[in-house]
Scaffold this motif. Structure first.
Motif, PDB file in Angstrom:
ATOM      1  N   VAL A 145       0.843  -1.197   0.000  1.00  0.00           N
ATOM      2  CA  VAL A 145       0.000   0.000   0.000  1.00  0.00           C
ATOM      3  C   VAL A 145       0.880   1.249   0.000  1.00  0.00           C
ATOM      4  O   VAL A 145       1.841   1.326   0.772  1.00  0.00           O
ATOM      5  CB  VAL A 145      -0.900   0.037   1.265  1.00  0.00           C
ATOM      6  CG1 VAL A 145      -1.833   1.238   1.224  1.00  0.00           C
ATOM      7  CG2 VAL A 145      -1.682  -1.255   1.416  1.00  0.00           C
ATOM      8  N   ILE A 172       2.664  -5.496   9.596  1.00  0.00           N
ATOM      9  CA  ILE A 172       3.469  -4.631   8.740  1.00  0.00           C
ATOM     10  C   ILE A 172       4.890  -5.173   8.710  1.00  0.00           C
ATOM     11  O   ILE A 172       5.488  -5.446   9.745  1.00  0.00           O
ATOM     12  CB  ILE A 172       3.450  -3.179   9.247  1.00  0.00           C
ATOM     13  CG1 ILE A 172       2.001  -2.651   9.254  1.00  0.00           C
ATOM     14  CG2 ILE A 172       4.337  -2.290   8.384  1.00  0.00           C
ATOM     15  CD1 ILE A 172       1.849  -1.256   9.801  1.00  0.00           C
ATOM     16  N   PHE A 215      -2.305   4.815   3.459  1.00  0.00           N
ATOM     17  CA  PHE A 215      -2.538   3.801   4.493  1.00  0.00           C
ATOM     18  C   PHE A 215      -3.812   4.074   5.304  1.00  0.00           C
ATOM     19  O   PHE A 215      -4.603   3.161   5.552  1.00  0.00           O
ATOM     20  CB  PHE A 215      -1.338   3.715   5.447  1.00  0.00           C
ATOM     21  CG  PHE A 215      -1.566   2.744   6.587  1.00  0.00           C
ATOM     22  CD1 PHE A 215      -1.499   1.381   6.376  1.00  0.00           C
ATOM     23  CD2 PHE A 215      -1.877   3.214   7.861  1.00  0.00           C
ATOM     24  CE1 PHE A 215      -1.735   0.488   7.422  1.00  0.00           C
ATOM     25  CE2 PHE A 215      -2.117   2.337   8.906  1.00  0.00           C
ATOM     26  CZ  PHE A 215      -2.041   0.961   8.686  1.00  0.00           C
ATOM     27  N   LYS A 270      -6.964   1.676   5.681  1.00  0.00           N
ATOM     28  CA  LYS A 270      -7.410   1.172   6.990  1.00  0.00           C
ATOM     29  C   LYS A 270      -8.876   1.527   7.236  1.00  0.00           C
ATOM     30  O   LYS A 270      -9.651   0.698   7.743  1.00  0.00           O
ATOM     31  CB  LYS A 270      -6.532   1.765   8.093  1.00  0.00           C
ATOM     32  CG  LYS A 270      -6.891   1.305   9.506  1.00  0.00           C
ATOM     33  CD  LYS A 270      -6.635  -0.185   9.691  1.00  0.00           C
ATOM     34  CE  LYS A 270      -6.769  -0.617  11.145  1.00  0.00           C
ATOM     35  NZ  LYS A 270      -8.141  -0.475  11.681  1.00  0.00           N
ATOM     36  N   ALA A 298       2.300   4.427   1.276  1.00  0.00           N
ATOM     37  CA  ALA A 298       2.272   4.897   2.667  1.00  0.00           C
ATOM     38  C   ALA A 298       1.287   6.044   2.847  1.00  0.00           C
ATOM     39  O   ALA A 298       0.594   6.128   3.864  1.00  0.00           O
ATOM     40  CB  ALA A 298       3.675   5.328   3.098  1.00  0.00           C
TER      41      ALA A 298
END
Length: 343
Positions: free
Chosen positions: A70, A95, A75, A79, A72
């Motif tokens: 993904v 992670i 993220f 989520k 960054a």
């Protein structure tokens, strides 16, 4: 509506390089009762493709198993999307310890009969009736108990490059093979011994824990989040690391270093080494351990025969491959007779 990849791995790799942005390698799984895997599969692909998520995701009636990459910067959006799906709300995300922007180069969301191939009739037990999950600190305490039996639920090529101290590491090619072996070996200790299991990220242990509870084991535990989460907690909490070597991972990296110990050998010369490679001969593609010296001497190949084929013009190699079936059923991981120092 786009539901499948339109870019090749090389095209995606170029885009990642041009973007110059960091990506996170993440894995997660969740056992659940999914009524229509196809609807979920399409929903995930559409949403994640927009977020530039890449990876390999399996969806089945028994749940979801995902290894992905993904951006960054995306993220939090990723989520939030997971949390919007009822059974995935607050799901644990593993992670990676070592990041690689090119760990995955395509987004593949596939429907599978099961998220963990096991050869079992799952109707005989409830896969959600799992054993006790323990974190790194409690795990370290448990495996020091003389009444504990610690079992590695991974395959031989995974445990060969890294495993916990004093763990039983079944010499198996598949997860299914290990289930019967472990049950038979521990059949006289179903009530008195603590059965503690671990795997890469927890998914195999979770199914195994439900299976062994169904088979009558009374004290069943699993390492929460597997080796990936264990390594993170050890670092975060300054705990003693009881894992030796590398953790095999199922992306282009093939391994994450957890300790400096090198516990395996080059399959060609016997020198200490824990670097997995695939034979450069596409008609072979054997997974094996190869040191830098042998990589150069063998031109990235597992045998002299493959080296000769790999040196041929590409079109000639394609002609030789035509009509031949290449699969792990033929080329066992690390099992080929051409490897002198295989385990």
């Amino acid at each position: 509506m786009q539901l499948y990849n339109t870019l090749s791995a090389k095209e995606r790799e170029k885009l990642i390089e041009e973007a110059g942005k960091d990506r996170l390698t993440i894995s997660f799984y969740k056992y659940a009762h999914i009524g229509n895997p196809q609807i979920l599969r399409n929903h995930l692909f559409i949403a994640w493709n927009k977020m530039e998520v890449l990876g390999r995701i399996y969806v089945a009636h028994e749940g979801i198993n995902a290894q992905l990459s993904v951006p960054a910067e995306n993220f939090e959006v990723f989520k939030n999307h997971l949390d919007s799906i009822t059974f995935l709300e607050n799901v644990r995300l593993n992670i990676a310890i070592e990041q690689d922007n090119k760990s995955f180069l395509k987004l593949k969301v596939k429907i599978r009969k099961k998220i963990v191939a096991d050869g079992l009739n799952d109707d005989t037990f409830d896969v959600t009736n799992k054993g006790v999950h323990v974190g790194a600190e409690q795990f370290n305490q448990l495996i020091e108990d003389p009444e504990t039996v610690l079992v590695d639920m991974r395959n031989h090529y995974e445990s060969e490059i890294g495993h916990f101290k004093n763990a039983i590491t079944p010499d198996v090619d598949t997860f299914r093979d290990s289930l019967d072996i472990i049950e038979n070996d521990l059949k006289n200790h179903k009530e008195d011994k603590k059965l503690v299991m671990y795997c890469t990220g927890g998914i195999r242990c979770e199914k195994a824990s439900a299976y062994y509870k169904h088979k009558g084991f009374k004290k069943v535990y699993q390492l929460e989040g597997g080796i990936i989460e264990y390594a993170r907690q050890v670092k975060e909490k300054s705990l003693e690391n009881k894992f030796l070597g590398k953790n095999f991972v199922f992306d282009h990296r093939r391994g994450e270093r957890i300790s400096e110990d090198v516990i395996s050998n080059c399959h060609q010369c016997g020198k200490p080494c824990d670097t997995h490679v695939n034979c450069a001969n596409e008609a072979c593609h054997l997974l094996f351990i190869q040191c830098e010296e042998c990589t150069q001497a063998m031109n990235d190949c597992c045998s002299d025969e493959c080296k000769q084929i790999h040196a041929l013009p590409f079109e000639e190699q394609k002609r030789l491959r035509k009509g031949k079936v290449v699969s792990n059923k033929i080329f066992k991981k690390g099992r080929s007779p051409v490897l002198k120092y295989k385990k």
